[in-house]
Design a protein around this motif. Structure first.
Motif, mmCIF file in Angstrom:
data_model
loop_
_atom_site.group_PDB
_atom_site.id
_atom_site.type_symbol
_atom_site.label_atom_id
_atom_site.label_comp_id
_atom_site.label_asym_id
_atom_site.label_seq_id
_atom_site.Cartn_x
_atom_site.Cartn_y
_atom_site.Cartn_z
ATOM 1 N N SER A 225 0.822 -1.204 0.000
ATOM 2 C CA SER A 225 0.000 0.000 0.000
ATOM 3 C C SER A 225 0.859 1.258 0.000
ATOM 4 N N GLU A 227 0.676 5.833 -0.787
ATOM 5 C CA GLU A 227 -0.163 7.026 -0.894
ATOM 6 C C GLU A 227 0.336 7.886 -2.038
ATOM 7 N N ARG A 299 -6.428 2.066 -9.804
ATOM 8 C CA ARG A 299 -5.615 2.521 -8.678
ATOM 9 C C ARG A 299 -4.782 1.365 -8.116
ATOM 10 N N GLU A 321 -1.029 -0.972 -4.356
ATOM 11 C CA GLU A 321 -2.374 -0.413 -4.255
ATOM 12 C C GLU A 321 -2.335 0.996 -3.682
ATOM 13 N N TYR A 322 -3.137 1.871 -4.286
ATOM 14 C CA TYR A 322 -3.387 3.211 -3.761
ATOM 15 C C TYR A 322 -4.754 3.203 -3.063
ATOM 16 N N SER A 323 -4.898 4.050 -2.060
ATOM 17 C CA SER A 323 -6.165 4.117 -1.346
ATOM 18 C C SER A 323 -7.307 4.395 -2.326
ATOM 19 N N SER A 324 -8.423 3.717 -2.082
ATOM 20 C CA SER A 324 -9.543 3.796 -3.028
ATOM 21 C C SER A 324 -10.836 3.556 -2.274
ATOM 22 N N THR A 328 -9.457 -3.160 -3.048
ATOM 23 C CA THR A 328 -8.492 -3.651 -4.034
ATOM 24 C C THR A 328 -8.792 -5.109 -4.356
#
Length: 587
Positions: A225, A227, A299, A321-324, A328
């Protein structure tokens, strides 16, 4: 006492364990009773464990694989207590890449530098990372095939601020999954009825992944993860048993290598990494901005990991993974790999990586006192073995550890050195040692050769214990020192502890040279040091080499007298439920 020691996996009779107490003295010893609190505790067990949606009887550290992340401070002593909670197997713990030359019984190499930890016992390892060794490491058992699962990340934090700026860091540990158990694999590899372990079923990321890579599945992929807009230090750890991999990241700009094997490097940009078993790299990754993500289709992005140099290509994945607002998807992998499937890049980063800090200690060719060429090949006779200069080395060869024999006066390194010089190979076949004297400058050349029976060749990640070496490159064919010196001109060889001996082809004429790797080492750290291929299967099959640096006087001058509890299997330096250990504090 030698008659007390059974097979490495056996249980030592109780009377042999307590005999070690008779050797104890109070001089320079500290009783590690309940008042002593180690900095870290690792408990090794063997039990059923699920990875890649498969249950497997595995050796675990603190109940998981990988085990807990350890954080040590550069230049500071840490005590790490290792419990062997298994009932029928020995264990050791090796701090991969960290030198133990001043606390010699903490290196974790059974039958080379120490007795293993007996079932029901524990050992307090004294570990002090040297100044200049801040970086990425890992720990693993050095007994048999246990290191496939008994492994964990180890990070050495710097005494001074890092020369590189980043916001956060992430650890990405690569490991292999094999369905067969350790015992079955070891038996097959060492039996006269040779049975291969099989290829890895999956390359796991931080212990996660799955066998199938072309459909949805119950097992989740690993998620890293991040940002938007931040810069990350990604610490990659090659803790695989067999796999040599190429790794790239979908949809992002170049990696920037800033560390190799625990040493800062001058930044080098690359769009992929090649990571063998035992190697570590740190890279800087600039995460996408929120604006860039809004223009992207997703993302989440795939780390694509491809095995190299094996009979079949295996491609596995993890997810950045980017925050979404939506979860995910860690169950689906692409039916078609998003990036080109890689092949081996022979000589990847050779002569390109350089130390970040000025280094005036690199030995020139004129300083080399001896060149030791170690021919490496496979042979099939009654057993299938890997040989170095015609000999294999296994944990069962010496009756007691070399370092123990040295302290007890049972190993004459002067005589061993004389035999090694007279052999013309630098090798003493009586002890199966490569002895060297303090202040020598060695050039060690690993020379790949075609297998005796079929000319087969493989890539080998060679790892050196003790102080790190200068990697002076590699190439095809036979090592030519004059030609390599020309290639070194104007470069600044980096210090490593694991580098790859490439094969350059799948087959050649039996015993024909096909690839070399060369190191230079100043012999300054007295002790017994393993130098071996880090592929666990190859180690089990004899692909291990032992160097002895210095004589008995040099070893004792460096570490001082050793309390007798270290010199006996299950001795008083190893605690158990009935007594606390008497431990020497070397630092």
């Amino acid at each position: 006492m030698l008659g007390c020691f059974p097979k490495m996996r056996g249980i030592l009779p109780t009377f042999c364990l307590v005999l070690g107490l008779a050797f104890s003295t109070q001089a320079n010893l500290i009783l590690h009773d309940d008042s002593f609190q180690p900095d870290h505790i690792l408990r090794v067990t063997a039990q059923n464990y699920s990875q890649a949606c498969m249950d497997r009887y595995s050796v675990l550290v603190n109940g998981s694989s990988p085990g807990p992340e350890l954080r040590l401070q550069e230049g500071k002593v840490s005590w790490i207590r290792v419990y062997n909670d298994m009932e029928d197997s020995n264990v050791t713990m090796h701090w991969h890449g960290l030198s133990a030359f001043a606390a010699p019984f903490s290196d974790g190499t059974p039958m080379a530098s120490q007795w293993p930890i007996a079932p029901g016992h524990f050992f307090d390892a004294e570990v002090r990372p040297e100044i200049g060794y801040a970086g990425t490491y890992f720990y693993h058992s050095h007994v048999g095939f246990q290191g496939v699962t008994a492994v964990g990340p180890l990070i050495v934090e710097p005494a001074d601020p890092s020369p590189f700026e980043y916001d956060e860091e992430r650890v990405i540990l690569l490991s292999d999954f094999f369905a067969k158990t350790d015992d079955v694999i070891e038996e097959g590899l060492t039996s006269s009825n040779f049975t291969w372990s099989g290829e890895t079923g999956a390359v796991l990321v931080n212990g996660q992944g799955r066998l199938a890579t072309n459909a949805t599945g119950a097992c989740s992929l690993a998620a890293i993860s991040v940002e938007p807009g931040k810069t990350y230090r990604l610490r990659f750890i090659g803790a695989t048993a067999l796999s040599f991999v190429s790794l790239a990241l979908e949809g992002h700009n170049l990696f920037e290598i800033i560390e190799a094997d625990g040493h800062y490097t001058k930044p080098v940009k690359t769009d992929y990494l090649q990571i063998s078993s035992g190697q570590r790299y740190s890279v800087l990754l600039k995460a996408k901005t929120e604006e860039e993500l809004q223009q992207a289709e997703s993302r989440q992005f795939y780390f694509q990991i491809t095995t190299l140099g094996r009979p079949a290509v295996l491609t596995t994945f993890a997810v950045l993974e980017y925050s979404s607002p939506t979860a995910t998807d860690l169950k689906t992998v692409p039916a078609t790999p998003p990036l080109p499937v890689a092949n081996v890049t022979y000589g990847w980063m050779d002569y390109a990586l350089e130390s970040y800090f000025p280094d005036t200690d690199f030995p020139t060719a004129a300083e080399v006192t001896r060149r030791i060429v170690i021919n490496v090949h496979q042979n099939i006779s009654t057993h299938t073995v890997w040989l170095q200069s015609g000999y294999d080395w296994m944990e069962t060869f010496p009756k007691s550890p070399y370092l123990v024999d040295l302290y007890q006066g049972n190993l004459d390194l002067d005589a061993s050195y004389k035999r090694a010089i007279e052999s013309g190979l630098g090798f003493d076949n009586l002890t199966r040692l490569y002895p060297a004297q303090i202040n020598e400058v060695l050039e060690i050349v690993w020379q790949n050769q075609g297998a005796v029976n079929n000319g087969g060749l493989e890539n080998h990640p060679f790892h050196g214990h003790g102080r790190h070496y200068y990697d002076i490159g590699g190439g095809d064919g036979l090592y030519n020192p004059e030609e390599n010196e020309k290639r070194l001109n104007g470069t600044h060889p980096v210090i490593r502890d694991t580098s790859v001996l490439y094969s350059y082809r799948k087959k050649t004429t039996p015993l024909a040279p096909s690839g070399w790797r060369a190191w230079r080492i100043r012999v300054t750290n007295a002790g017994v040091w393993m130098m071996h291929c880090h592929i666990l299967q190859h180690m089990v099959m004899g692909m291990q080499t032992v160097f002895a640096f210095g004589d008995q006087e040099a070893v004792m001058a460096q570490s001082g007298p050793i309390e007798g509890g270290y010199l006996v299997y299950g001795g008083s330096a190893y605690g158990n439920s009935t007594y606390s250990p008497l431990v020497q504090h070397f630092f």
